[in-house]
Design a protein around this motif. Structure first.
Motif, mmCIF file in Angstrom:
data_model
loop_
_atom_site.group_PDB
_atom_site.id
_atom_site.type_symbol
_atom_site.label_atom_id
_atom_site.label_comp_id
_atom_site.label_asym_id
_atom_site.label_seq_id
_atom_site.Cartn_x
_atom_site.Cartn_y
_atom_site.Cartn_z
ATOM 1 N N UNK A 292 -15.677 -10.504 23.871
ATOM 2 C CA UNK A 292 -15.596 -10.197 22.574
ATOM 3 C C UNK A 292 -14.414 -9.893 21.893
ATOM 4 N N UNK A 293 -13.584 -9.298 22.889
ATOM 5 C CA UNK A 293 -12.222 -8.602 22.410
ATOM 6 C C UNK A 293 -11.100 -10.065 22.499
ATOM 7 N N UNK A 294 -11.119 -10.920 23.372
ATOM 8 C CA UNK A 294 -10.322 -12.044 23.387
ATOM 9 C C UNK A 294 -10.952 -13.181 22.517
ATOM 10 N N UNK A 295 -12.180 -13.578 22.628
ATOM 11 C CA UNK A 295 -12.662 -14.618 22.002
ATOM 12 C C UNK A 295 -13.920 -14.641 20.972
ATOM 13 N N UNK A 296 -13.549 -13.775 20.021
ATOM 14 C CA UNK A 296 -14.749 -13.602 19.240
ATOM 15 C C UNK A 296 -15.433 -14.789 18.556
ATOM 16 N N UNK A 297 -14.452 -15.671 18.133
ATOM 17 C CA UNK A 297 -15.331 -17.060 17.716
ATOM 18 C C UNK A 297 -15.811 -17.864 18.505
#
Length: 440
Positions: A292-297
């Motif tokens: 969720x922090x690094x790759x929200x998309x």
């Protein structure tokens, strides 16, 4: 076949081949005017061959791992998501990662990707021990910071124009858990955002989302998200039971291309306002999963379809530290005055950078997404001019429409790169649609 990058713009006819062996790869290279392609996540036309596009996804084996040093030897077609799935449960994570995990090792090296930690750790090149590159003859040459240094220097960040990256050795970071301690801070305008970045330069990770349509004393209002890898002592009972939890596949999907009228100045302004208010509720500290922090998309499958069938373009510049504040004011002012807001606007702080043609420089980088239209193409040309005015440059991995003149004006290294390619006979073998457009 017609092929495009992740932005869907532009698309070009190319011959697509997917070799499964070194012999087949040599044959593809001998066809000439070819470029390697990983998972197709470059936004524009940098991974589309002017004649042949070489899909490297069958070169997808991890070869060896040193558990003492964290060095992973891998083929170029392996995805970052594959590496995380294999090594996060063992306590290892990539030192540098872009905003999606669905990128290939060869792709992230060719783009010399940066992450939310560039201000402290630099770009990926700092964590590449060696590369093996196939040249025009089909010979594979190993290069590193101490062996065939010139080839290494131009290959990392060279957008595949020095040859085909076949294998590499990259270093991973030891982590106690896959959780991130996030601290969220609201900035009421762009000046406050820059001050927060500077005051928190000791944070391992930092990134800001910007409302690029806000005006007056709220121009550039932002939400800054700082991050640290959580230790076992930072975890609560729930997260301690699964300290290295892997990502689940995105639960949301965009099943079709949105109509072109969906994203307009009114819907984007409304989205920015709602998104800003939502993020404000997250002020303070919380534990987030690494995903969720690094790759929200990545949580939304096919999110690029939101921009419609015409696709989208990304404008990403980096600005020198001394002129960043003034330049950002002018860029954001230009965007808000036209009403052509960016759906996703991201600001990061860069540290010092070395490299033949790597994108970062010490200062700030701003990334903006725009749906393709005549109006936004005109706006992006105006943003080019502002960037040049303040001594900035542009990210080739995101570019889809820049002119050769703009590139030459922004970065005198491009001429040296083009000369070196010609002197080494690379310019007739390795060509992308982008390299032809930019005169590389």
């Amino acid at each position: 076949m017609k092929l495009s990058g992740w932005g869907g713009f532009p698309s070009h006819e190319t011959r697509l081949v997917a070799p499964r062996s070194i012999t087949q790869l040599v044959d593809a290279v001998h066809d000439g005017n070819a470029i390697a392609r990983g998972n197709g996540r470059a936004y524009g036309d940098s991974a589309i061959g002017s004649n042949t596009t070489i899909n490297m996804r069958h070169f997808n084996h991890m070869i060896a791992f040193n558990a003492q040093t964290g060095v992973l030897e891998t083929e170029a077609g392996v995805l970052l998501s594959d590496i995380i799935d294999a090594f996060l449960p063992r306590g290892w994570f990539p030192y540098v990662t872009p905003g999606t995990k669905y990128v290939s090792v060869g792709g992230i090296i060719a783009a010399d990707v940066h992450g939310k930690n560039h201000h402290k750790d630099g770009s990926l090149r700092n964590f590449v021990d060696w590369l093996e590159v196939m040249g025009p003859s089909g010979e594979i040459v190993r290069c590193s910071p101490t062996q065939n240094e010139e080839l290494f220097g131009w290959t990392v960040g060279g957008m595949g124009l020095t040859g085909i990256i076949v294998r590499a050795a990259i270093r991973l970071r030891p982590v106690e858990s896959g959780w991130i301690k996030q601290r969220t801070i609201v900035a009421e305008n762009i000046d406050a955002a820059i001050d927060i970045f500077e005051d928190n330069s000791d944070a391992s990770y930092s990134v800001a989302w910007i409302d690029c349509l806000s005006t007056a004393d709220k121009a550039g209002r932002s939400v800054i998200m700082l991050g640290e890898h959580a230790s076992m002592n930072d975890l609560d009972d729930k997260t301690r039971r699964r300290p290295h939890a892997l990502a689940t596949k995105g639960k949301l999907s965009v099943p079709f291309h949105f109509p072109s009228w969906v994203l307009n100045q009114f819907s984007v302004r409304a989205f920015n306002s709602v998104y800003f208010r939502n993020l404000k509720w997250q002020i303070g500290e919380q534990l987030l999963s690494w995903d969720k922090y690094f790759y929200p998309l990545d949580a939304i499958n096919g999110w690029n379809k939101i921009y419609g069938r015409k696709g989208f373009m990304q404008f990403q510049c980096t600005l020198p530290l001394a002129s960043s504040r003034e330049a950002l004011h002018e860029i954001l002012g230009k965007i808000s005055s036209t009403g052509s807001g960016s759906f996703l606007s991201v600001l990061k702080r860069f540290g010092a950078q070395e490299g033949g043609i790597s994108f970062p420089m010490e200062g700030y980088t701003l990334a903006l997404d725009f749906p393709v239209s005549k109006k936004t193409i005109e706006l992006m040309s105006q943003l080019d001019e502002i960037t040049l005015k303040y001594g900035g440059r542009f990210y080739l991995a995101k570019d889809s429409r820049m002119s050769a003149a703009t590139l030459d004006s922004s970065d005198n290294r491009s001429k040296h790169f083009a000369t070196w390619r010609a002197e080494n006979g690379l310019n007739t073998t390795f060509q992308s649609v982008q390299s032809q457009r930019l005169g590389l």
